[in-house]
Design a protein around this motif. Structure first.
Motif, PDB file in Angstrom:
ATOM      1  N   ALA A 658      55.751 -21.626 -64.737  1.00  0.00           N
ATOM      2  CA  ALA A 658      56.451 -20.784 -63.765  1.00  0.00           C
ATOM      3  C   ALA A 658      56.181 -21.211 -62.327  1.00  0.00           C
ATOM      4  CB  ALA A 658      56.029 -19.324 -63.955  1.00  0.00           C
ATOM      5  N   LEU A 659      54.947 -21.584 -62.037  1.00  0.00           N
ATOM      6  CA  LEU A 659      54.535 -21.671 -60.631  1.00  0.00           C
ATOM      7  C   LEU A 659      54.007 -23.025 -60.183  1.00  0.00           C
ATOM      8  CD1 LEU A 659      52.632 -18.238 -60.457  1.00  0.00           C
ATOM      9  CD2 LEU A 659      54.948 -18.709 -59.664  1.00  0.00           C
ATOM     10  N   PHE A 660      53.661 -23.915 -61.092  1.00  0.00           N
ATOM     11  CA  PHE A 660      52.960 -25.133 -60.674  1.00  0.00           C
ATOM     12  C   PHE A 660      53.595 -26.442 -61.151  1.00  0.00           C
ATOM     13  CE2 PHE A 660      49.882 -21.728 -60.801  1.00  0.00           C
ATOM     14  CZ  PHE A 660      49.118 -21.914 -59.662  1.00  0.00           C
ATOM     15  N   GLU A 661      53.914 -26.524 -62.430  1.00  0.00           N
ATOM     16  CA  GLU A 661      54.032 -27.834 -63.058  1.00  0.00           C
ATOM     17  C   GLU A 661      55.447 -28.403 -63.037  1.00  0.00           C
ATOM     18  OE1 GLU A 661      51.832 -28.175 -66.777  1.00  0.00           O
ATOM     19  OE2 GLU A 661      50.812 -26.304 -66.297  1.00  0.00           O
ATOM     20  N   GLU A 662      55.540 -29.660 -62.644  1.00  0.00           N
ATOM     21  CA  GLU A 662      56.813 -30.368 -62.714  1.00  0.00           C
ATOM     22  C   GLU A 662      56.530 -31.864 -62.692  1.00  0.00           C
ATOM     23  OE1 GLU A 662      59.560 -29.740 -59.455  1.00  0.00           O
ATOM     24  OE2 GLU A 662      61.203 -30.626 -60.597  1.00  0.00           O
ATOM     25  N   VAL A 663      56.946 -32.535 -63.747  1.00  0.00           N
ATOM     26  CA  VAL A 663      56.872 -33.995 -63.732  1.00  0.00           C
ATOM     27  C   VAL A 663      58.071 -34.460 -62.920  1.00  0.00           C
ATOM     28  CG1 VAL A 663      56.919 -36.106 -65.106  1.00  0.00           C
ATOM     29  CG2 VAL A 663      55.796 -34.065 -66.009  1.00  0.00           C
ATOM     30  N   LYS A 664      57.782 -35.075 -61.784  1.00  0.00           N
ATOM     31  CA  LYS A 664      58.881 -35.488 -60.904  1.00  0.00           C
ATOM     32  C   LYS A 664      59.157 -36.968 -61.095  1.00  0.00           C
ATOM     33  CE  LYS A 664      58.823 -32.159 -57.207  1.00  0.00           C
ATOM     34  NZ  LYS A 664      58.522 -31.876 -55.823  1.00  0.00           N
ATOM     35  N   LEU A 665      60.426 -37.300 -61.120  1.00  0.00           N
ATOM     36  CA  LEU A 665      60.825 -38.695 -61.213  1.00  0.00           C
ATOM     37  C   LEU A 665      61.802 -39.011 -60.101  1.00  0.00           C
ATOM     38  CD1 LEU A 665      60.955 -37.636 -64.592  1.00  0.00           C
ATOM     39  CD2 LEU A 665      60.767 -40.095 -64.652  1.00  0.00           C
ATOM     40  N   ASN A 666      61.780 -40.257 -59.675  1.00  0.00           N
ATOM     41  CA  ASN A 666      62.783 -40.728 -58.740  1.00  0.00           C
ATOM     42  C   ASN A 666      63.402 -41.972 -59.353  1.00  0.00           C
ATOM     43  OD1 ASN A 666      64.351 -41.238 -56.478  1.00  0.00           O
ATOM     44  ND2 ASN A 666      62.724 -42.433 -55.499  1.00  0.00           N
ATOM     45  N   THR A 677      48.823 -34.874 -58.188  1.00  0.00           N
ATOM     46  CA  THR A 677      50.212 -34.563 -57.834  1.00  0.00           C
ATOM     47  C   THR A 677      50.883 -33.698 -58.906  1.00  0.00           C
ATOM     48  OG1 THR A 677      50.740 -36.725 -58.766  1.00  0.00           O
ATOM     49  CG2 THR A 677      50.727 -36.538 -56.366  1.00  0.00           C
ATOM     50  N   TYR A 678      50.438 -33.844 -60.152  1.00  0.00           N
ATOM     51  CA  TYR A 678      50.933 -32.946 -61.210  1.00  0.00           C
ATOM     52  C   TYR A 678      49.937 -31.800 -61.280  1.00  0.00           C
ATOM     53  CZ  TYR A 678      52.834 -31.038 -65.423  1.00  0.00           C
ATOM     54  OH  TYR A 678      53.408 -30.170 -66.310  1.00  0.00           O
ATOM     55  N   ILE A 679      50.301 -30.693 -60.659  1.00  0.00           N
ATOM     56  CA  ILE A 679      49.329 -29.615 -60.465  1.00  0.00           C
ATOM     57  C   ILE A 679      49.408 -28.631 -61.631  1.00  0.00           C
ATOM     58  CG2 ILE A 679      48.514 -27.832 -58.878  1.00  0.00           C
ATOM     59  CD1 ILE A 679      48.443 -30.667 -57.695  1.00  0.00           C
ATOM     60  N   ILE A 680      48.252 -28.387 -62.248  1.00  0.00           N
ATOM     61  CA  ILE A 680      48.189 -27.367 -63.290  1.00  0.00           C
ATOM     62  C   ILE A 680      47.312 -26.217 -62.781  1.00  0.00           C
ATOM     63  CG2 ILE A 680      48.546 -29.013 -65.184  1.00  0.00           C
ATOM     64  CD1 ILE A 680      45.542 -28.882 -65.762  1.00  0.00           C
ATOM     65  N   PRO A 681      47.465 -25.027 -63.362  1.00  0.00           N
ATOM     66  CA  PRO A 681      46.656 -23.906 -62.884  1.00  0.00           C
ATOM     67  C   PRO A 681      45.165 -24.208 -63.086  1.00  0.00           C
ATOM     68  CG  PRO A 681      48.334 -23.154 -64.443  1.00  0.00           C
ATOM     69  CD  PRO A 681      48.347 -24.644 -64.473  1.00  0.00           C
ATOM     70  N   SER A 682      44.375 -23.832 -62.118  1.00  0.00           N
ATOM     71  CA  SER A 682      42.931 -23.982 -62.239  1.00  0.00           C
ATOM     72  C   SER A 682      42.339 -22.601 -62.493  1.00  0.00           C
ATOM     73  CB  SER A 682      42.345 -24.577 -60.970  1.00  0.00           C
ATOM     74  OG  SER A 682      42.301 -23.573 -59.981  1.00  0.00           O
ATOM     75  N   VAL A 717      55.890 -15.857 -70.733  1.00  0.00           N
ATOM     76  CA  VAL A 717      55.117 -15.715 -69.490  1.00  0.00           C
ATOM     77  C   VAL A 717      55.961 -16.080 -68.260  1.00  0.00           C
ATOM     78  CG1 VAL A 717      53.061 -16.476 -68.226  1.00  0.00           C
ATOM     79  CG2 VAL A 717      52.940 -16.124 -70.706  1.00  0.00           C
ATOM     80  N   ALA A 718      56.606 -17.250 -68.303  1.00  0.00           N
ATOM     81  CA  ALA A 718      57.344 -17.703 -67.112  1.00  0.00           C
ATOM     82  C   ALA A 718      58.477 -16.746 -66.731  1.00  0.00           C
ATOM     83  CB  ALA A 718      57.867 -19.124 -67.307  1.00  0.00           C
ATOM     84  N   PRO A 719      59.322 -16.313 -67.672  1.00  0.00           N
ATOM     85  CA  PRO A 719      60.362 -15.364 -67.246  1.00  0.00           C
ATOM     86  C   PRO A 719      59.787 -14.036 -66.753  1.00  0.00           C
ATOM     87  CG  PRO A 719      60.432 -15.723 -69.636  1.00  0.00           C
ATOM     88  CD  PRO A 719      59.524 -16.754 -69.057  1.00  0.00           C
ATOM     89  N   ALA A 720      58.653 -13.603 -67.294  1.00  0.00           N
ATOM     90  CA  ALA A 720      58.044 -12.363 -66.788  1.00  0.00           C
ATOM     91  C   ALA A 720      57.596 -12.562 -65.338  1.00  0.00           C
ATOM     92  CB  ALA A 720      56.867 -11.940 -67.668  1.00  0.00           C
ATOM     93  N   VAL A 721      57.121 -13.776 -65.012  1.00  0.00           N
ATOM     94  CA  VAL A 721      56.754 -14.079 -63.618  1.00  0.00           C
ATOM     95  C   VAL A 721      58.001 -14.010 -62.729  1.00  0.00           C
ATOM     96  CG1 VAL A 721      55.952 -15.898 -62.049  1.00  0.00           C
ATOM     97  CG2 VAL A 721      54.732 -15.489 -64.194  1.00  0.00           C
ATOM     98  N   LEU A 722      59.110 -14.620 -63.178  1.00  0.00           N
ATOM     99  CA  LEU A 722      60.345 -14.587 -62.379  1.00  0.00           C
ATOM    100  C   LEU A 722      60.801 -13.148 -62.154  1.00  0.00           C
ATOM    101  CD1 LEU A 722      62.570 -17.505 -63.762  1.00  0.00           C
ATOM    102  CD2 LEU A 722      61.033 -17.494 -61.800  1.00  0.00           C
ATOM    103  N   ASN A 723      60.703 -12.336 -63.206  1.00  0.00           N
ATOM    104  CA  ASN A 723      61.129 -10.942 -63.068  1.00  0.00           C
ATOM    105  C   ASN A 723      60.193 -10.162 -62.146  1.00  0.00           C
ATOM    106  OD1 ASN A 723      63.339 -11.438 -64.658  1.00  0.00           O
ATOM    107  ND2 ASN A 723      62.385 -10.723 -66.558  1.00  0.00           N
ATOM    108  N   ALA A 724      58.905 -10.503 -62.188  1.00  0.00           N
ATOM    109  CA  ALA A 724      57.951  -9.850 -61.286  1.00  0.00           C
ATOM    110  C   ALA A 724      58.220 -10.266 -59.834  1.00  0.00           C
ATOM    111  CB  ALA A 724      56.522 -10.203 -61.693  1.00  0.00           C
ATOM    112  N   PRO A 737      59.384 -25.054 -61.088  1.00  0.00           N
ATOM    113  CA  PRO A 737      58.451 -23.980 -60.768  1.00  0.00           C
ATOM    114  C   PRO A 737      58.785 -23.373 -59.408  1.00  0.00           C
ATOM    115  CG  PRO A 737      57.461 -26.114 -60.299  1.00  0.00           C
ATOM    116  CD  PRO A 737      58.815 -26.398 -60.869  1.00  0.00           C
ATOM    117  N   VAL A 738      58.343 -22.127 -59.229  1.00  0.00           N
ATOM    118  CA  VAL A 738      58.535 -21.457 -57.940  1.00  0.00           C
ATOM    119  C   VAL A 738      57.267 -21.656 -57.127  1.00  0.00           C
ATOM    120  CG1 VAL A 738      59.074 -19.298 -56.773  1.00  0.00           C
ATOM    121  CG2 VAL A 738      59.960 -19.718 -59.084  1.00  0.00           C
ATOM    122  N   ARG A 739      57.393 -22.320 -55.992  1.00  0.00           N
ATOM    123  CA  ARG A 739      56.221 -22.608 -55.166  1.00  0.00           C
ATOM    124  C   ARG A 739      56.341 -21.886 -53.834  1.00  0.00           C
ATOM    125  NH1 ARG A 739      56.474 -28.840 -57.146  1.00  0.00           N
ATOM    126  NH2 ARG A 739      54.955 -28.657 -58.796  1.00  0.00           N
ATOM    127  N   ALA A 740      55.226 -21.924 -53.073  1.00  0.00           N
ATOM    128  CA  ALA A 740      55.182 -21.182 -51.803  1.00  0.00           C
ATOM    129  C   ALA A 740      56.391 -21.521 -50.924  1.00  0.00           C
ATOM    130  CB  ALA A 740      53.882 -21.492 -51.079  1.00  0.00           C
TER     131      ALA A 740
END
Lengths: 752, 65
Positions: A658-666, A677-682, A717-724, A737-740
């Motif tokens: 929901a909030l952190f992880e995304e494998v980015k490609l260019n 750069t691939y951030i997981i929750p700590s 979990v992720a959709p519950a975060v979006l709804n929250a 993910p939804v970031r700051a």
């Protein structure tokens, strides 16, 4: 939560915490070679030539292998063998293997790998799945770029939308996600007489044995695969990773060979959670009854098939959530691109569609002025109802119970008070802190589904002592399966868990118990071991009758060290000698009697409702998650600590999605190749307040009423975060993910 | 497997003493290590003997979720 009894302590707990447990990456042997893989230099290119001569001159390099050295089928893949073991004409993603270097040291192997000269003709990578579907697109595989498509219609959606009082519609995008297991892909291969042994991380040793044998052109009995305790898998070790490469180098050098992927290599090469673009349109009546649901999904499967087809089928199956919907239309595509390579991942398609479906449910509730919990309860499936795809829910359906449990839970019941609880912030900051509570409900198919053989064979051996041995091929990947097996055997026989020995995860010792995937092992192996115990007792009854010269076998029950009959009681030692008494059994998972596609649909499901509290600092955009509740129906719980462990790990992984992880490609090249750069929750990001409520709807066909939990614990979990977040900010995010920065941007757009 | 065989089910007559390997040959399936066989619902090796009325499932090991 601590174990409630000594029996409930995870079997390998002491070995894990004291460091004596040997993981695949710990394996060592005398005279072993290190193997390094030369991977593609471009995401899409033709191979013009491969020159290994410079690499071969490096001191310590023993052997360099290319496609010419693959004696059997130079391809692998769980469903379609479309991925080369070593590429020969073309590379299709950055993880493609072109050559292997075996050397006396890891340094020499790496140096050798750097010096393998591959001449490429670089091609434009295909990175947009929508463009890849067009007929004029360059074909990545002979059959075209659409790996699999599914089209499904029930009722008449147009008529359903026409009757709807409200319609909500949007496009949701979910990212490519890495499994981020602690231990990267690792293993060792070596010869034991004339058998090639592969000790490696894996999730189905018998299928791995087949894939290795096919590539090496050897009969199955010449390959033995073992799966030591592994540092996590989550689906990412379901496909072949190191096994064939290790076996190939050992085959050619006759020496033990070891591989451990670096983290960047792991992220670049192994399968991922499919990124997907999902257009959802859902209509409901004024009273909140779902009337019509139209879905279009494009799932980016990357360079090779792996399980992209079955994952898409589960997206189709679960795109309507756990709800009764009369009119449904789904069009879904899994498309080849040069964007990495996707496959199995905990949740297996359900995770993606649940993000969209549960957002839609909240939007309908909002449009109708309804409570989010009530709109779900109004539409949930019950036993006997027709699922969104039109087949009947034949077994018990626990979704209503999980929702009601969540409604009773503290987070939901007291959400108004909790949302205003800002005392932990200074008074000047409080106006800028927004809290919200969100809910999401979901179901998750258990087992492989109809049309795919799905069975578990196990063997038991009873020895004096008493000692009971279980032979099963499914393996421990951190989920707690071995402890569950021992607890089920102990519960049924009265033996203590320490009197039970597990001979598991080895094609030489254990029969084929199927895959360690799909939330299936407690259910499938549990049922098989109970059947085997029945057989074992039958056999003991025959032996007792022979010993006592009785006319007919006696019905006996194993109870601790004794055999208990109706009118007799016998010490085990009188019947069982050092040879032991053996029994085998095979359990076949029950399936639906209609087939809509590979593994589509399921008969068995687990159910879950998650409630999430988020807190957003609207000045910085920072999102924190102070509390999560999980209300999970995996049937009767066998191993409570394992159940809670799965749930809490599932929450952390869901928050990552929901909030952190995304494998980015260019343009097909990975930008996020390590945890910088691939951030997981700590530990700072995972809530202290995680509560797991088992909602134990007893499943009649399950061992002791159990089903499985290992996926349903993360999907919602992720959709519950979006709804929250929507509850907190009045902003609907449709892209993970939804970031700051996304929060700040959206608040800027909204005009805070 | 259905695509390879071109049909869903077939009946095969085999002499007494025939094995799983004989059945695979008679079904026209090439001798591939990746074709697995269930004999009356239980995973069977190539050398397993067949009895009258035996039911064989031919499949490739897949997986799913």
């Amino acid at each position: 939560m601590p174990p409630r009894s000594k029996e409930e302590l995870r079997r390998e707990a002491a070995a894990k915490v004291t460091g004596v447990l040997v993981y695949p990456s710990d394996l060592q042997q005398e005279e072993m070679l290190w193997v390094e893989v030369v991977r593609a230099a471009h995401p899409h290119a033709l191979i013009k030539s491969i020159d290994t001569s410079a690499a071969e001159k490096i001191p310590g390099v023993v052997r360099v292998l290319t496609h010419r050295d693959v004696p059997g089928l130079n391809a692998f893949g769980i469903q379609l063998q479309d991925q080369p073991v070593l590429c020969y004409d073309r590379v299709r993603y950055m993880g493609d293997a072109v050559a292997l270097v075996g050397a006396e040291s890891r340094q020499a192997a790496r140096r050798g790998a750097e010096l393998v000269r591959v001449e490429y003709e670089v091609l434009q990578p295909l990175c947009d799945p929508e463009a890849a579907m067009l007929p004029e697109a360059v074909k990545l595989h002979p059959g075209g770029n659409i790996l699999h498509q599914g089209h499904f219609t029930k009722g008449d959606v147009e008529e359903g939308f026409a009757r709807s009082a409200v319609i909500v519609e949007d496009t949701y995008q979910v990212p490519m996600m890495d499994h981020a297991y602690l231990e990267t892909e690792a293993g060792m291969a070596y010869w034991e007489d004339d058998v090639l042994v592969v000790d490696a991380c894996g999730q189905y040793i018998y299928r791995d044995q087949t894939q290795v044998a096919r590539a090496l052109g050897l009969p199955l009995e010449k390959i033995r695969v073992r799966a030591p305790y592994s540092g996590g898998a989550f689906g990412g070790k379901d496909e072949i990773t190191v096994q064939i490469h290790l076996a190939l180098m050992a085959y050619h050098t006759r020496r033990p060979c070891k591989m451990v992927a670096t983290r960047p290599e792991s992220i670049i090469s192994h399968t991922k959670r499919h990124p997907a673009k999902m257009h959802f349109k859902t209509g409901a009546s004024r009273s909140g009854k779902l009337l019509a649901h139209q879905v279009r999904i494009v799932s980016d499967t990357g360079a090779y098939a792996s399980l992209g087809g079955p994952v898409l089928n589960l997206m189709i199956e679960h795109a309507g959530g756990p709800y009764l919907i009369p009119n449904v239309k789904i069009d879904a595509y899994a498309v080849y691109t040069n964007n990495g390579f996707s496959g199995a991942f905990r949740g297996f398609g359900c995770t993606q569609v649940c993000v969209a479906m549960e957002s839609q449910m909240d939007r309908l509730a909002e449009a109708l002025g309804m409570d989010p919990m009530e709109i779900r309860l109004k539409n949930v499936l019950h036993q006997g109802d027709l699922a969104p795809l039109g087949y009947p829910m034949k077994l018990k359906v626990g979704i209503e119970q999980t929702l009601k449990s969540a409604r009773r839970g503290k987070l939901w019941r007291e959400r108004r008070r909790i949302k205003n609880q800002l005392d932990h912030h200074s008074p000047s900051l409080r106006p800028y802190i927004k809290r919200g509570v969100g809910v999401a409900a979901q179901m998750q198919g258990l087992g492989l589904g109809v049309g795919i053989p799905d069975y578990a064979e196990v063997a038991l051996r009873l020895l004096p002592g008493p000692r009971l041995e279980l032979m099963a091929s499914t393996n421990e990947i951190g989920q707690g399966a071995y402890t569950s097996y021992a607890l089920m055997l102990a519960r049924r026989t009265g033996l203590a868990p320490e009197q039970i020995e597990l001979k598991v995860g080895d094609t030489k010792l254990a029969p084929d118990s199927g895959t360690t995937t799909a939330s299936r092992t407690t259910y499938a192996v549990g049922n098989a071991l109970l059947l085997a115990l029945d057989r074992l007792e039958e056999r003991l009854g025959q032996l007792v009758a022979e010993k006592l010269s009785l006319a007919a076998p006696v019905r006996l029950r194993l109870q601790g060290g004794r055999l208990m009959g109706e009118s007799l009681q016998i010490e085990l030692a009188q019947i069982v000698d050092d040879q032991g008494v053996e029994a085998k059994a095979t359990f076949h998972l029950p399936v639906q009697d209609i087939e809509l596609g590979d593994g589509l649909p399921h008969l068995l499901y687990s159910y879950g409702t998650h409630v999430v509290l988020v807190e957003v600092n609207t000045l910085t955009g920072e999102i924190t998650v102070p509390a999560v509740e999980a209300h999970l129906d995996g049937g009767k719980v066998i191993f409570r600590q394992g159940f809670e462990g799965q749930s809490e790990g599932g929450i952390a992984q869901g928050l990552g999605y929901a909030l952190f992880e995304e494998v980015k490609l260019n343009e097909g090249r990975f930008l996020t190749t390590n945890f910088d750069t691939y951030i997981i929750p700590s530990v700072m990001d995972v809530p202290y307040d995680m509560r797991t409520r088992p909602v134990e709807v007893k499943e009649g066909s399950g061992p002791f009423g159990a089903k499985g939990i290992s996926e349903t614990c993360t999907v919602g979990v992720a959709p519950a975060v979006l709804n929250a977040l929507a509850d907190a900010l009045g902003v609907r995010f449709t892209r993970l993910p939804v970031r700051a920065e996304d929060v700040l941007k959206s608040l800027g757009e909204k005009g805070r | 497997m259905r695509q390879i065989l071109g049909r869903r089910e077939l009946e095969i007559e085999l002499p007494a003493g025939a094995t799983v390997a004989d059945a695979l040959r008679a079904a026209g399936l090439p001798n591939r290590v990746d074709v697995w066989v269930l004999l009356d619902g239980v995973r069977a090796g190539r050398e397993a003997p067949l009895s009258e009325g035996a039911v064989l499932d031919f499949f490739q090991p897949v997986g799913g979720g």
